[in-house]
Design an enzyme around this catalytic site. Sequence first.
Site, PDB file in Angstrom:
ATOM      1  N   PHE A 205      43.962  51.139  14.321  1.00 40.31           N
ATOM      2  CA  PHE A 205      44.901  51.064  15.684  1.00 40.31           C
ATOM      3  C   PHE A 205      46.495  51.661  15.181  1.00 40.31           C
ATOM      4  O   PHE A 205      46.838  52.332  15.900  1.00 40.31           O
ATOM      5  CB  PHE A 205      45.773  49.230  16.430  1.00 40.31           C
ATOM      6  N   LYS A 206      46.615  51.725  13.432  1.00 32.93           N
ATOM      7  CA  LYS A 206      47.115  53.129  12.849  1.00 32.93           C
ATOM      8  C   LYS A 206      46.785  54.543  13.507  1.00 32.93           C
ATOM      9  O   LYS A 206      47.520  55.154  13.616  1.00 32.93           O
ATOM     10  CB  LYS A 206      47.172  52.694  11.932  1.00 32.93           C
TER      11      LYS A 206
END
Length: 495
Positions: free
Chosen positions: A111-112
Amino acid sequence: MIYTSTRDNSVKVISANAIIQGISKDGGLFVPREIPRFSADEIKAAADMDYTALADAVFAKFLTDFTPEEISKCTLSAYSAANFPAKTVGLHELSEGVNVLELWHGPTCAFKDMALQILPHFLSASMKKINLNKKIIILVATSGDTGKAALEGFKDVKGTEIMVFYPENGVSPMQKAQMVTQEGGNVRVCALRGNFDDCQNGVKAIFTDGTIRRNLAENSMMFSSANSINWGRLAPQIVYYIYAYSRLLAAGKIAQGDEVNIAVPTGNFGNILAAYYAKKMGLPVKKMICASNINNVLTDFINTGVYDRNREFFTTSSPSMDILISSNLERLLYHFSGNSDEAVRDWFGQLQDSGRYEVGADIKAQLQSEFYAGCCNEADTAATVRGLFEKNSYLCDTHTAVAVKVYNDYCGETGDKTPVIIASTANPYKFGKDVLAAIGGKCNTDEYETVECLNKKSGMEIPKPLLNLGNKEILHKDVINTKGMREYVVRAIDN
Ligand SMILES: *Cc1c(COP(=O)(O)O)cnc(C)c1O
Protein backbone atom coordinates in the site's frame (compact mmCIF):
# COMPACT_ATOMS: atom_id res chain seq x y z
CA MET A 1 -3.73 26.31 3.91
CA ILE A 2 -1.07 26.85 6.49
CA TYR A 3 0.81 24.07 8.26
CA THR A 4 2.23 24.24 11.74
CA SER A 5 4.33 21.95 13.92
CA THR A 6 2.86 19.63 16.55
CA ARG A 7 5.60 20.86 18.89
CA ASP A 8 5.61 24.58 18.09
CA ASN A 9 2.46 26.49 17.17
CA SER A 10 4.49 29.52 16.05
CA VAL A 11 5.66 27.56 12.98
CA LYS A 12 3.77 28.61 9.85
CA VAL A 13 4.63 27.11 6.46
CA ILE A 14 2.89 26.40 3.16
CA SER A 15 2.52 22.80 2.02
CA ALA A 16 5.54 23.01 -0.32
CA ASN A 17 7.75 23.73 2.68
CA ALA A 18 6.11 21.09 4.84
CA ILE A 19 6.75 18.51 2.13
CA ILE A 20 10.36 19.56 1.51
CA GLN A 21 11.30 19.70 5.19
CA GLY A 22 9.52 16.44 6.05
CA ILE A 23 9.84 17.03 9.78
CA SER A 24 9.84 20.35 11.61
CA LYS A 25 13.12 21.65 13.07
CA ASP A 26 11.71 21.28 16.57
CA GLY A 27 11.22 17.55 16.00
CA GLY A 28 7.46 17.94 15.60
CA LEU A 29 5.35 16.88 12.64
CA PHE A 30 3.63 19.22 10.21
CA VAL A 31 -0.14 19.41 10.53
CA PRO A 32 -2.74 21.54 8.75
CA ARG A 33 -3.94 24.33 11.03
CA GLU A 34 -7.50 23.57 9.98
CA ILE A 35 -8.86 20.43 8.42
CA PRO A 36 -10.71 21.32 5.20
CA ARG A 37 -14.22 20.04 4.51
CA PHE A 38 -15.19 17.67 1.75
CA SER A 39 -18.94 18.30 1.54
CA ALA A 40 -21.71 15.74 1.08
CA ASP A 41 -22.17 17.06 -2.46
CA GLU A 42 -18.47 16.61 -3.19
CA ILE A 43 -18.62 13.04 -1.85
CA LYS A 44 -21.63 12.39 -4.08
CA ALA A 45 -19.78 13.83 -7.09
CA ALA A 46 -16.80 11.60 -6.29
CA ALA A 47 -18.88 8.57 -7.26
CA ASP A 48 -18.54 9.69 -10.90
CA MET A 49 -14.82 10.48 -10.77
CA ASP A 50 -11.88 8.25 -11.56
CA TYR A 51 -9.07 7.92 -9.05
CA THR A 52 -6.86 10.73 -10.31
CA ALA A 53 -9.76 13.18 -10.62
CA LEU A 54 -10.75 12.52 -7.03
CA ALA A 55 -7.13 12.79 -5.91
CA ASP A 56 -6.96 16.19 -7.63
CA ALA A 57 -10.06 17.33 -5.76
CA VAL A 58 -8.74 16.21 -2.38
CA PHE A 59 -5.23 17.63 -2.90
CA ALA A 60 -6.72 20.97 -3.98
CA LYS A 61 -7.95 21.33 -0.40
CA PHE A 62 -4.62 20.59 1.25
CA LEU A 63 -2.03 21.86 -1.23
CA THR A 64 -3.52 25.29 -1.77
CA ASP A 65 -0.14 26.70 -2.85
CA PHE A 66 -0.20 24.33 -5.88
CA THR A 67 -2.11 25.21 -9.06
CA PRO A 68 -4.65 22.65 -10.34
CA GLU A 69 -2.27 22.01 -13.26
CA GLU A 70 0.64 21.29 -10.93
CA ILE A 71 -1.48 18.90 -8.89
CA SER A 72 -2.84 16.97 -11.85
CA LYS A 73 0.63 16.66 -13.32
CA CYS A 74 1.64 14.88 -10.10
CA THR A 75 -1.42 12.63 -9.90
CA LEU A 76 -1.28 11.62 -13.57
CA SER A 77 2.40 10.65 -13.31
CA ALA A 78 1.95 8.78 -10.05
CA TYR A 79 -1.23 6.83 -10.77
CA SER A 80 -0.49 6.08 -14.40
CA ALA A 81 -1.30 2.75 -16.00
CA ALA A 82 2.45 2.12 -16.18
CA ASN A 83 2.63 2.15 -12.37
CA PHE A 84 -0.79 0.63 -11.69
CA PRO A 85 -1.44 -1.64 -14.69
CA ALA A 86 -4.56 -3.45 -13.43
CA LYS A 87 -6.25 -0.74 -11.36
CA THR A 88 -5.29 1.93 -8.85
CA VAL A 89 -7.08 0.27 -5.96
CA GLY A 90 -9.42 -2.73 -5.77
CA LEU A 91 -12.56 -3.16 -3.69
CA HIS A 92 -13.43 -6.78 -3.02
CA GLU A 93 -16.65 -7.75 -1.26
CA LEU A 94 -15.89 -10.63 1.10
CA SER A 95 -19.46 -10.95 2.30
CA GLU A 96 -22.38 -8.56 2.53
CA GLY A 97 -21.16 -5.25 3.95
CA VAL A 98 -17.57 -6.46 4.37
CA ASN A 99 -15.32 -4.83 1.80
CA VAL A 100 -11.60 -5.31 1.40
CA LEU A 101 -9.85 -2.25 0.00
CA GLU A 102 -6.85 -3.59 -1.93
CA LEU A 103 -4.13 -0.98 -1.79
CA TRP A 104 -1.39 -3.09 -3.33
CA HIS A 105 -1.79 -2.83 -7.09
CA GLY A 106 1.27 -0.59 -7.46
CA PRO A 107 4.87 -1.32 -8.51
CA THR A 108 6.03 -2.85 -5.20
CA CYS A 109 2.81 -4.70 -4.32
CA ALA A 110 2.26 -2.86 -1.04
CA PHE A 111 0.00 0.00 0.00
CA LYS A 112 2.93 2.38 0.46
CA ASP A 113 3.05 2.80 -3.33
CA MET A 114 -0.15 4.83 -3.05
CA ALA A 115 1.81 7.58 -1.33
CA LEU A 116 5.38 6.96 -2.44
CA GLN A 117 4.64 7.05 -6.14
CA ILE A 118 3.40 10.60 -5.78
CA LEU A 119 5.73 11.98 -3.09
CA PRO A 120 8.73 12.50 -5.43
CA HIS A 121 6.48 14.47 -7.79
CA PHE A 122 5.16 16.59 -4.93
CA LEU A 123 8.72 17.16 -3.84
CA SER A 124 9.98 18.24 -7.27
CA ALA A 125 6.98 20.56 -7.73
CA SER A 126 7.55 22.00 -4.26
CA MET A 127 11.24 22.70 -4.96
CA LYS A 128 10.32 24.56 -8.13
CA LYS A 129 7.62 26.47 -6.35
CA ILE A 130 9.92 27.97 -3.75
CA ASN A 131 12.85 28.28 -6.19
CA LEU A 132 15.06 25.99 -4.19
CA ASN A 133 17.96 24.69 -6.16
CA LYS A 134 19.40 22.06 -3.85
CA LYS A 135 20.06 18.39 -3.97
CA ILE A 136 17.65 16.50 -1.74
CA ILE A 137 18.89 13.61 0.35
CA ILE A 138 16.07 11.28 1.29
CA LEU A 139 16.72 9.26 4.46
CA VAL A 140 14.41 6.34 5.08
CA ALA A 141 14.00 3.99 8.01
CA THR A 142 11.95 1.01 6.94
CA SER A 143 10.31 -2.05 8.41
CA GLY A 144 10.29 -3.40 4.88
CA ASP A 145 7.67 -1.97 2.56
CA THR A 146 8.49 1.73 2.81
CA GLY A 147 12.06 1.08 1.75
CA LYS A 148 11.25 -0.61 -1.50
CA ALA A 149 8.35 1.70 -2.30
CA ALA A 150 10.51 4.78 -1.66
CA LEU A 151 13.35 3.37 -3.75
CA GLU A 152 10.96 2.77 -6.65
CA GLY A 153 9.46 6.22 -6.27
CA PHE A 154 12.77 8.08 -6.12
CA LYS A 155 15.08 6.01 -8.29
CA ASP A 156 16.76 8.25 -10.86
CA VAL A 157 14.62 11.24 -9.94
CA LYS A 158 16.79 14.23 -10.78
CA GLY A 159 18.15 16.28 -7.90
CA THR A 160 17.56 13.53 -5.33
CA GLU A 161 19.51 10.81 -3.57
CA ILE A 162 17.95 8.16 -1.40
CA MET A 163 19.38 6.14 1.50
CA VAL A 164 17.37 3.32 3.02
CA PHE A 165 18.06 1.60 6.36
CA TYR A 166 16.29 -1.63 7.28
CA PRO A 167 16.58 -4.01 10.29
CA GLU A 168 18.79 -6.88 9.15
CA ASN A 169 16.50 -9.58 10.56
CA GLY A 170 13.25 -7.64 10.65
CA VAL A 171 12.00 -7.82 7.08
CA SER A 172 10.64 -10.69 5.01
CA PRO A 173 13.00 -12.47 2.57
CA MET A 174 10.90 -11.10 -0.27
CA GLN A 175 11.16 -7.52 1.03
CA LYS A 176 14.88 -7.93 1.44
CA ALA A 177 15.25 -9.36 -2.06
CA GLN A 178 13.28 -6.43 -3.47
CA MET A 179 15.53 -3.90 -1.76
CA VAL A 180 18.98 -5.39 -2.27
CA THR A 181 18.35 -5.75 -6.00
CA GLN A 182 17.19 -2.14 -6.40
CA GLU A 183 18.59 -0.40 -9.44
CA GLY A 184 19.11 3.33 -9.87
CA GLY A 185 22.10 5.65 -9.87
CA ASN A 186 21.00 7.60 -6.80
CA VAL A 187 20.15 4.81 -4.36
CA ARG A 188 21.82 3.30 -1.28
CA VAL A 189 20.43 0.43 0.77
CA CYS A 190 21.96 -0.58 4.12
CA ALA A 191 21.05 -3.26 6.68
CA LEU A 192 21.20 -2.37 10.36
CA ARG A 193 21.98 -4.72 13.26
CA GLY A 194 18.93 -3.63 15.25
CA ASN A 195 15.15 -3.41 14.98
CA PHE A 196 12.93 -0.93 13.16
CA ASP A 197 12.80 1.48 16.09
CA ASP A 198 16.61 1.61 16.06
CA CYS A 199 16.46 2.50 12.37
CA GLN A 200 13.82 5.14 12.94
CA ASN A 201 15.55 6.68 15.96
CA GLY A 202 18.84 6.75 14.06
CA VAL A 203 17.29 8.53 11.10
CA LYS A 204 15.52 11.01 13.37
CA ALA A 205 18.77 11.80 15.20
CA ILE A 206 20.68 12.36 11.96
CA PHE A 207 17.86 14.48 10.64
CA THR A 208 18.06 16.88 13.56
CA ASP A 209 21.87 16.82 13.83
CA GLY A 210 22.92 20.48 13.59
CA THR A 211 26.45 19.76 12.37
CA ILE A 212 25.32 17.53 9.54
CA ARG A 213 22.61 19.98 8.52
CA ARG A 214 25.11 22.85 8.34
CA ASN A 215 27.47 20.69 6.35
CA LEU A 216 24.75 19.87 3.87
CA ALA A 217 23.69 23.50 3.55
CA GLU A 218 27.26 24.52 2.70
CA ASN A 219 27.19 22.00 -0.13
CA SER A 220 23.79 23.00 -1.51
CA MET A 221 22.14 19.89 -0.19
CA MET A 222 19.40 19.21 2.28
CA PHE A 223 17.62 16.33 4.00
CA SER A 224 14.07 15.36 3.40
CA SER A 225 12.01 12.44 4.54
CA ALA A 226 9.98 9.84 2.73
CA ASN A 227 8.86 8.26 5.98
CA SER A 228 5.19 8.35 6.79
CA ILE A 229 5.78 11.40 8.94
CA ASN A 230 5.98 13.47 5.73
CA TRP A 231 2.74 15.31 5.04
CA GLY A 232 3.24 14.51 1.36
CA ARG A 233 2.67 10.88 2.23
CA LEU A 234 -0.27 11.32 4.50
CA ALA A 235 -2.39 13.40 2.12
CA PRO A 236 -2.42 10.74 -0.64
CA GLN A 237 -3.71 8.18 1.83
CA ILE A 238 -6.82 10.21 2.56
CA VAL A 239 -7.91 9.88 -1.06
CA TYR A 240 -8.51 6.15 -1.12
CA TYR A 241 -10.90 6.12 1.81
CA ILE A 242 -13.09 8.69 0.10
CA TYR A 243 -12.69 6.75 -3.14
CA ALA A 244 -13.75 3.47 -1.52
CA TYR A 245 -16.78 5.13 0.03
CA SER A 246 -17.75 6.67 -3.30
CA ARG A 247 -17.50 3.30 -5.05
CA LEU A 248 -19.83 1.72 -2.47
CA LEU A 249 -22.16 4.65 -3.10
CA ALA A 250 -21.94 4.21 -6.87
CA ALA A 251 -22.64 0.49 -6.54
CA GLY A 252 -25.73 1.18 -4.44
CA LYS A 253 -24.29 -0.74 -1.48
CA ILE A 254 -24.71 2.28 0.77
CA ALA A 255 -26.83 5.42 0.52
CA GLN A 256 -25.54 8.97 0.72
CA GLY A 257 -24.69 9.86 4.30
CA ASP A 258 -24.59 6.24 5.50
CA GLU A 259 -21.83 5.53 7.95
CA VAL A 260 -19.07 2.99 7.39
CA ASN A 261 -16.45 1.54 9.68
CA ILE A 262 -12.82 1.45 8.60
CA ALA A 263 -10.43 -1.27 9.81
CA VAL A 264 -6.69 -0.79 9.34
CA PRO A 265 -3.68 -3.00 10.10
CA THR A 266 -1.57 -0.46 11.91
CA GLY A 267 2.11 0.14 12.56
CA ASN A 268 3.30 3.72 12.38
CA PHE A 269 -0.31 4.99 12.54
CA GLY A 270 -0.13 6.70 9.14
CA ASN A 271 -2.75 4.74 7.25
CA ILE A 272 -5.35 4.89 10.00
CA LEU A 273 -4.61 8.56 10.67
CA ALA A 274 -5.51 9.25 7.03
CA ALA A 275 -8.89 7.61 7.74
CA TYR A 276 -9.28 9.98 10.69
CA TYR A 277 -8.55 12.98 8.45
CA ALA A 278 -11.08 11.69 5.91
CA LYS A 279 -13.64 11.52 8.69
CA LYS A 280 -12.81 15.04 9.90
CA MET A 281 -13.22 16.26 6.32
CA GLY A 282 -16.76 14.95 6.34
CA LEU A 283 -16.65 11.29 5.30
CA PRO A 284 -19.35 9.47 7.29
CA VAL A 285 -17.18 7.14 9.37
CA LYS A 286 -18.45 5.59 12.57
CA LYS A 287 -15.54 3.69 14.11
CA MET A 288 -11.95 3.29 13.07
CA ILE A 289 -10.66 -0.14 14.03
CA CYS A 290 -6.98 -0.09 14.87
CA ALA A 291 -5.53 -3.57 14.43
CA SER A 292 -2.11 -4.54 15.79
CA ASN A 293 -0.13 -7.76 15.88
CA ILE A 294 1.43 -8.90 19.17
CA ASN A 295 3.48 -5.71 19.25
CA ASN A 296 0.32 -4.27 20.71
CA VAL A 297 1.46 -0.96 22.17
CA LEU A 298 -1.38 0.87 20.37
CA THR A 299 -4.03 -1.56 21.60
CA ASP A 300 -2.94 -0.89 25.16
CA PHE A 301 -2.72 2.84 24.57
CA ILE A 302 -6.21 3.19 23.16
CA ASN A 303 -7.68 0.95 25.85
CA THR A 304 -5.84 2.43 28.85
CA GLY A 305 -4.49 5.86 27.91
CA VAL A 306 -0.98 4.69 28.79
CA TYR A 307 1.62 4.54 26.02
CA ASP A 308 4.46 2.33 27.17
CA ARG A 309 7.13 1.15 24.81
CA ASN A 310 9.04 -0.62 27.58
CA ARG A 311 8.09 -4.10 26.56
CA GLU A 312 9.38 -7.05 24.65
CA PHE A 313 9.73 -6.55 20.92
CA PHE A 314 8.48 -9.39 18.74
CA THR A 315 9.39 -10.29 15.18
CA THR A 316 6.17 -11.48 13.56
CA SER A 317 4.70 -12.70 10.29
CA SER A 318 3.41 -9.15 9.77
CA PRO A 319 6.79 -7.37 10.02
CA SER A 320 5.59 -4.03 8.66
CA MET A 321 3.68 -3.65 11.91
CA ASP A 322 6.54 -4.65 14.22
CA ILE A 323 6.80 -1.20 15.73
CA LEU A 324 6.85 0.11 19.27
CA ILE A 325 6.86 3.82 18.48
CA SER A 326 4.02 4.91 16.22
CA SER A 327 5.19 8.29 15.00
CA ASN A 328 1.98 9.54 13.45
CA LEU A 329 0.13 9.20 16.73
CA GLU A 330 1.70 12.55 17.54
CA ARG A 331 -0.56 14.25 14.99
CA LEU A 332 -3.70 12.65 16.41
CA LEU A 333 -2.80 13.70 19.95
CA TYR A 334 -2.11 17.23 18.75
CA HIS A 335 -5.62 17.46 17.30
CA PHE A 336 -7.23 15.73 20.29
CA SER A 337 -5.56 18.13 22.71
CA GLY A 338 -7.04 21.13 20.87
CA ASN A 339 -3.78 21.87 19.04
CA SER A 340 -1.71 21.99 22.20
CA ASP A 341 1.97 22.03 21.23
CA GLU A 342 2.75 22.18 24.93
CA ALA A 343 0.93 18.95 25.70
CA VAL A 344 2.62 17.21 22.76
CA ARG A 345 6.08 18.40 23.86
CA ASP A 346 5.37 17.07 27.31
CA TRP A 347 4.15 13.62 26.18
CA PHE A 348 6.85 13.08 23.60
CA GLY A 349 9.52 14.37 25.93
CA GLN A 350 8.43 11.71 28.40
CA LEU A 351 8.43 9.11 25.64
CA GLN A 352 11.99 10.10 24.79
CA ASP A 353 13.15 10.07 28.43
CA SER A 354 11.32 7.11 29.91
CA GLY A 355 9.57 5.39 27.00
CA ARG A 356 6.19 6.06 28.56
CA TYR A 357 3.47 8.68 28.88
CA GLU A 358 -0.12 8.79 30.00
CA VAL A 359 -2.84 10.99 28.52
CA GLY A 360 -5.66 12.53 30.55
CA ALA A 361 -9.23 11.31 30.79
CA ASP A 362 -10.49 13.70 28.08
CA ILE A 363 -8.00 12.42 25.49
CA LYS A 364 -8.66 8.84 26.47
CA ALA A 365 -12.39 9.40 26.00
CA GLN A 366 -11.80 10.81 22.50
CA LEU A 367 -9.52 7.90 21.63
CA GLN A 368 -12.16 5.39 22.62
CA SER A 369 -15.03 7.18 20.95
CA GLU A 370 -13.23 7.35 17.59
CA PHE A 371 -11.27 4.08 17.70
CA TYR A 372 -11.67 0.47 18.64
CA ALA A 373 -8.33 -1.24 19.22
CA GLY A 374 -7.41 -4.89 19.23
CA CYS A 375 -4.50 -7.20 18.52
CA CYS A 376 -4.02 -10.53 16.85
CA ASN A 377 -1.49 -13.21 17.72
CA GLU A 378 0.49 -15.30 15.26
CA ALA A 379 -1.75 -18.37 15.39
CA ASP A 380 -4.88 -16.28 14.77
CA THR A 381 -3.19 -14.44 11.90
CA ALA A 382 -2.49 -17.75 10.16
CA ALA A 383 -5.96 -19.10 11.00
CA THR A 384 -7.54 -15.98 9.49
CA VAL A 385 -5.55 -16.29 6.25
CA ARG A 386 -6.65 -19.91 6.06
CA GLY A 387 -10.28 -19.18 6.94
CA LEU A 388 -10.63 -16.52 4.24
CA PHE A 389 -9.00 -18.78 1.70
CA GLU A 390 -11.17 -21.79 2.47
CA LYS A 391 -14.48 -20.11 3.21
CA ASN A 392 -14.36 -17.02 1.02
CA SER A 393 -11.95 -18.16 -1.69
CA TYR A 394 -9.94 -15.05 -0.99
CA LEU A 395 -6.21 -15.00 -0.43
CA CYS A 396 -4.92 -12.17 1.75
CA ASP A 397 -1.57 -11.35 3.28
CA THR A 398 -0.68 -11.56 6.96
CA HIS A 399 -1.13 -7.83 7.69
CA THR A 400 -4.58 -7.80 6.15
CA ALA A 401 -5.44 -10.90 8.16
CA VAL A 402 -4.61 -9.05 11.39
CA ALA A 403 -7.17 -6.39 10.45
CA VAL A 404 -9.80 -8.96 9.51
CA LYS A 405 -9.37 -10.81 12.81
CA VAL A 406 -9.58 -7.66 14.93
CA TYR A 407 -12.59 -6.51 12.90
CA ASN A 408 -14.30 -9.86 13.60
CA ASP A 409 -13.52 -9.44 17.31
CA TYR A 410 -15.06 -5.97 17.15
CA CYS A 411 -18.24 -7.36 15.58
CA GLY A 412 -18.39 -10.14 18.15
CA GLU A 413 -18.09 -7.66 21.01
CA THR A 414 -20.43 -4.99 19.71
CA GLY A 415 -22.80 -6.66 17.25
CA ASP A 416 -22.21 -3.62 15.01
CA LYS A 417 -23.49 -4.36 11.47
CA THR A 418 -22.29 -1.11 9.88
CA PRO A 419 -20.64 -1.77 6.48
CA VAL A 420 -16.88 -1.87 6.77
CA ILE A 421 -13.90 -1.01 4.61
CA ILE A 422 -10.92 -3.16 5.60
CA ALA A 423 -7.60 -1.86 4.33
CA SER A 424 -5.58 -4.60 2.63
CA THR A 425 -1.99 -3.46 2.69
CA ALA A 426 0.05 -6.03 0.78
CA ASN A 427 -0.26 -8.56 -1.99
CA PRO A 428 -0.14 -12.03 -0.35
CA TYR A 429 2.89 -12.96 -2.47
CA LYS A 430 4.93 -10.36 -0.65
CA PHE A 431 4.67 -12.44 2.51
CA GLY A 432 4.39 -15.69 0.61
CA LYS A 433 6.15 -17.99 3.05
CA ASP A 434 3.77 -17.31 5.93
CA VAL A 435 0.74 -17.17 3.65
CA LEU A 436 1.66 -20.51 2.10
CA ALA A 437 2.21 -22.09 5.51
CA ALA A 438 -1.13 -20.71 6.69
CA ILE A 439 -3.09 -22.33 3.89
CA GLY A 440 -1.36 -25.66 4.41
CA GLY A 441 1.09 -25.51 1.55
CA LYS A 442 4.36 -27.35 1.92
CA CYS A 443 7.53 -25.87 0.60
CA ASN A 444 10.90 -25.98 2.33
CA THR A 445 12.74 -24.06 -0.33
CA ASP A 446 13.74 -20.47 -0.94
CA GLU A 447 11.40 -17.52 -1.38
CA TYR A 448 11.31 -17.77 -5.16
CA GLU A 449 10.18 -21.34 -5.07
CA THR A 450 7.69 -20.29 -2.41
CA VAL A 451 6.15 -17.97 -4.98
CA GLU A 452 5.73 -20.90 -7.35
CA CYS A 453 4.28 -23.13 -4.63
CA LEU A 454 1.83 -20.44 -3.56
CA ASN A 455 0.78 -19.98 -7.16
CA LYS A 456 0.09 -23.69 -7.53
CA LYS A 457 -1.75 -23.94 -4.24
CA SER A 458 -3.84 -20.78 -4.54
CA GLY A 459 -4.21 -20.20 -8.26
CA MET A 460 -3.71 -16.48 -7.65
CA GLU A 461 -1.74 -14.68 -10.33
CA ILE A 462 1.87 -13.82 -9.44
CA PRO A 463 2.34 -10.04 -9.58
CA LYS A 464 4.81 -8.95 -12.25
CA PRO A 465 7.23 -7.08 -9.95
CA LEU A 466 7.80 -10.24 -7.92
CA LEU A 467 8.48 -12.46 -10.92
CA ASN A 468 12.13 -13.14 -11.71
CA LEU A 469 13.41 -11.46 -8.53
CA GLY A 470 15.65 -14.47 -7.98
CA ASN A 471 17.58 -13.83 -11.18
CA LYS A 472 18.41 -10.24 -10.32
CA GLU A 473 21.86 -9.22 -9.19
CA ILE A 474 22.33 -8.27 -5.52
CA LEU A 475 23.58 -4.71 -5.66
CA HIS A 476 23.50 -3.68 -1.98
CA LYS A 477 25.44 -5.59 0.67
CA ASP A 478 26.21 -3.04 3.42
CA VAL A 479 25.48 -4.12 7.03
CA ILE A 480 26.30 -1.79 9.95
CA ASN A 481 25.72 -1.35 13.69
CA THR A 482 23.21 1.22 14.95
CA LYS A 483 26.09 3.34 16.23
CA GLY A 484 27.59 3.47 12.77
CA MET A 485 24.63 5.15 11.12
CA ARG A 486 25.78 8.72 11.52
CA GLU A 487 29.20 8.01 10.06
CA TYR A 488 27.66 6.02 7.22
CA VAL A 489 25.49 8.95 6.25
CA VAL A 490 28.28 11.51 6.62
CA ARG A 491 30.50 9.43 4.37
CA ALA A 492 27.80 8.93 1.79
CA ILE A 493 27.23 12.66 1.65
CA ASP A 494 30.93 13.34 1.19
CA ASN A 495 31.06 11.04 -1.82
C1 LIG B 1 3.46 0.02 6.40
C2 LIG B 1 2.55 -1.11 6.43
C3 LIG B 1 1.55 -1.21 7.40
C4 LIG B 1 1.39 -0.19 8.50
O1 LIG B 1 0.95 1.07 8.03
P1 LIG B 1 1.13 2.36 8.96
O2 LIG B 1 0.70 3.48 8.12
O3 LIG B 1 2.57 2.42 9.34
O4 LIG B 1 0.26 2.16 10.15
C5 LIG B 1 0.68 -2.29 7.34
N1 LIG B 1 0.81 -3.24 6.40
C6 LIG B 1 1.77 -3.19 5.46
C7 LIG B 1 1.89 -4.30 4.47
C8 LIG B 1 2.66 -2.13 5.44
O5 LIG B 1 3.60 -2.09 4.51
